[in-house]
Design a protein around this motif. Structure first.
Motif, PDB file in Angstrom:
ATOM      1  N   PHE A  19       0.786  -1.180   0.142  1.00  0.00           N
ATOM      2  CA  PHE A  19      -0.022  -0.104   0.013  1.00  0.00           C
ATOM      3  C   PHE A  19       1.051   1.237   0.089  1.00  0.00           C
ATOM      4  O   PHE A  19       1.523   1.642   0.878  1.00  0.00           O
ATOM      5  CB  PHE A  19      -0.905   0.169   1.049  1.00  0.00           C
ATOM      6  N   TYR A  20       0.659   2.090  -1.109  1.00  0.00           N
ATOM      7  CA  TYR A  20       1.422   3.284  -1.300  1.00  0.00           C
ATOM      8  C   TYR A  20       0.779   4.520  -0.659  1.00  0.00           C
ATOM      9  O   TYR A  20       1.458   5.770  -0.617  1.00  0.00           O
ATOM     10  CB  TYR A  20       2.028   3.443  -2.460  1.00  0.00           C
ATOM     11  N   LYS A  21      -0.381   4.599  -0.321  1.00  0.00           N
ATOM     12  CA  LYS A  21      -1.057   5.763   0.280  1.00  0.00           C
ATOM     13  C   LYS A  21      -2.040   5.116   1.506  1.00  0.00           C
ATOM     14  O   LYS A  21      -2.108   4.265   1.744  1.00  0.00           O
ATOM     15  CB  LYS A  21      -2.078   6.357  -0.856  1.00  0.00           C
ATOM     16  N   GLU A  22      -2.549   5.882   2.051  1.00  0.00           N
ATOM     17  CA  GLU A  22      -3.208   5.807   3.584  1.00  0.00           C
ATOM     18  C   GLU A  22      -4.461   4.896   3.001  1.00  0.00           C
ATOM     19  O   GLU A  22      -4.934   4.546   2.210  1.00  0.00           O
ATOM     20  CB  GLU A  22      -4.054   7.423   4.301  1.00  0.00           C
ATOM     21  N   VAL A  23      -4.572   3.992   4.506  1.00  0.00           N
ATOM     22  CA  VAL A  23      -5.307   2.866   4.173  1.00  0.00           C
ATOM     23  C   VAL A  23      -6.364   3.018   5.468  1.00  0.00           C
ATOM     24  O   VAL A  23      -5.994   3.308   6.641  1.00  0.00           O
ATOM     25  CB  VAL A  23      -4.883   1.568   4.664  1.00  0.00           C
TER      26      VAL A  23
END
Length: 374
Positions: free
Chosen positions: A172-176
């Motif tokens: 995951f490269y952005k907020e989750v």
């Protein structure tokens, strides 16, 4: 028993009449130069489709590229070739093993994205079981029961599931944002310079997706209803457009007759089902009739919406094409939905709408059988 059998034959004919040219297996082996619509028992696409592809059937296989959108509804779907634009599907099970050029929207029982799957837009998915092993370039928005993420997501993610598993290959490269029944979950080494946050509000959204509040409480649910209604209308239109077109001919002189036949159907079929279930040899027939009857009630307003649009098309002599009729029927379905949720009056409106709809379709079947006998 003869009366029961006759009414069931009429009911089944209403659902299947006009489908002869579509039933069986359909194989597309030559390049399609324009938008393509197919409905049948099984459909296999082995050639390029230059425009959009709309398919509905039990078994669906796409083996060659689609240069427009793909819209599909059915039992099982395999996507094994490049889709240049959006994909919108409602199926029992789907396996995606290719690239999709834009967004993917899925409603299904089981959804599998293999490691070869690449979604260049966003992935929006409502399903029972979800397995994502591929790559999503856009946003990820998933709501499901058992959810396995073992692929790559480049933009923000929103994951809701009863049981969420993060695989060893997940990135995951952005907020989750996430919610699951066990609250905190282990994201292992999947978070790349970002963080994951448990959001209890997502769980409340999940609980709102119930039959008691469906279509009436929020914009989210209305969006879900409209999209689902669109897919159902699309399937019915693709399968039975000739039936709807013929059923409205002469309807203006048979309103009361249609209402009467439809009322007999709505009242008579449940009584005959009870009678059949009381007779030992009639139990299988009664169960079959129950399924068909419930099906007709569940989708009755969507069928009525198509009939209304075809009626105005016939009366006003409009040259409305497939998509114009489909979207006008969707608008009509939303209006009917709003009318039928009015307290007390909504029940009466539903009875009138369904009676005229199924009465008109029954008269169409009876007229056709008379022509065949002649």
């Amino acid at each position: 028993m003869r009366i029961i059998t006759f009414l069931l034959i009429v009911l089944w004919s209403m659902l299947s009449f006009g489908q002869e040219e579509n039933e069986g297996n359909i194989v597309i082996n030559t390049t399609q130069q324009d938008d393509t619509y197919r409905a049948g028992g099984s459909i296999k696409v082995n050639a390029v489709v230059q425009g959009d592809l709309v398919i509905a059937g039990g078994s669906l296989i796409v083996n060659d590229s689609i240069n427009g959108d793909l819209t599909a509804a059915g039992g099982e779907l395999f996507i094994n070739a490049y889709i240049a634009d959006d994909v919108r599907i409602a199926v029992g099970r789907v396996t995606i093993d290719s690239e999709i050029g834009d967004d993917l929207v899925v409603f299904g029982g089981e959804v599998v994205l293999t490691k070869n799957a690449v979604i260049h837009g966003s992935l929006i998915c409502f399903a029972g079981n979800i397995e994502m092993n591929g790559e999503v370039i856009g946003k990820l928005d998933i709501k499901g029961g058992d959810v396995l993420i073992n692929g790559t997501v480049k933009e923000t993610s929103k994951i809701v599931g009863e049981d969420i598993t993060i695989g060893s290959n997940a990135k995951f490269y952005k907020e989750v944002e996430y919610w699951n029944s066990e609250e905190e979950i282990d994201f292992k080494n999947s978070l790349v310079d970002t963080q994951a946050q448990f959001n209890e509000d997502l769980g409340e959204e999940e609980s709102d997706l119930s039959l008691t509040t469906f279509g009436t409480t929020s914009l989210l649910l209305w969006g879900f209803y409209i999209f689902s209604a669109f897919l159902v209308i699309l399937v019915f239109h693709a399968l039975f457009k000739n039936t709807f077109s013929n059923a409205v001919k002469g309807l203006e002189h048979n309103w009361l007759k249609s209402f009467g036949f439809g009322l007999i159907y709505l009242i008579g079929i449940p009584l005959l089902i009870i009678l059949a279930l009381l007779i030992l040899i009639g139990i299988p027939l009664g169960l079959f009739a129950t399924v068909i009857f419930l099906f007709s009630l569940l989708f009755g307003h969507l069928i009525a919406a198509l009939l209304v649009v075809y009626y105005f098309r016939y009366q006003k002599e409009k040259d409305w094409g497939f998509w114009s009729v489909t979207f006008l029927a969707l608008l009509c379905a939303v209006i009917l939905r709003l009318l039928t949720i009015i307290p007390y009056a909504g029940i009466l409106i539903s009875i009138v709408i369904l009676s005229i709809t199924y009465g008109a379709l029954t008269l169409k079947v009876l007229r056709s059988k008379k022509l065949v006998k002649k």
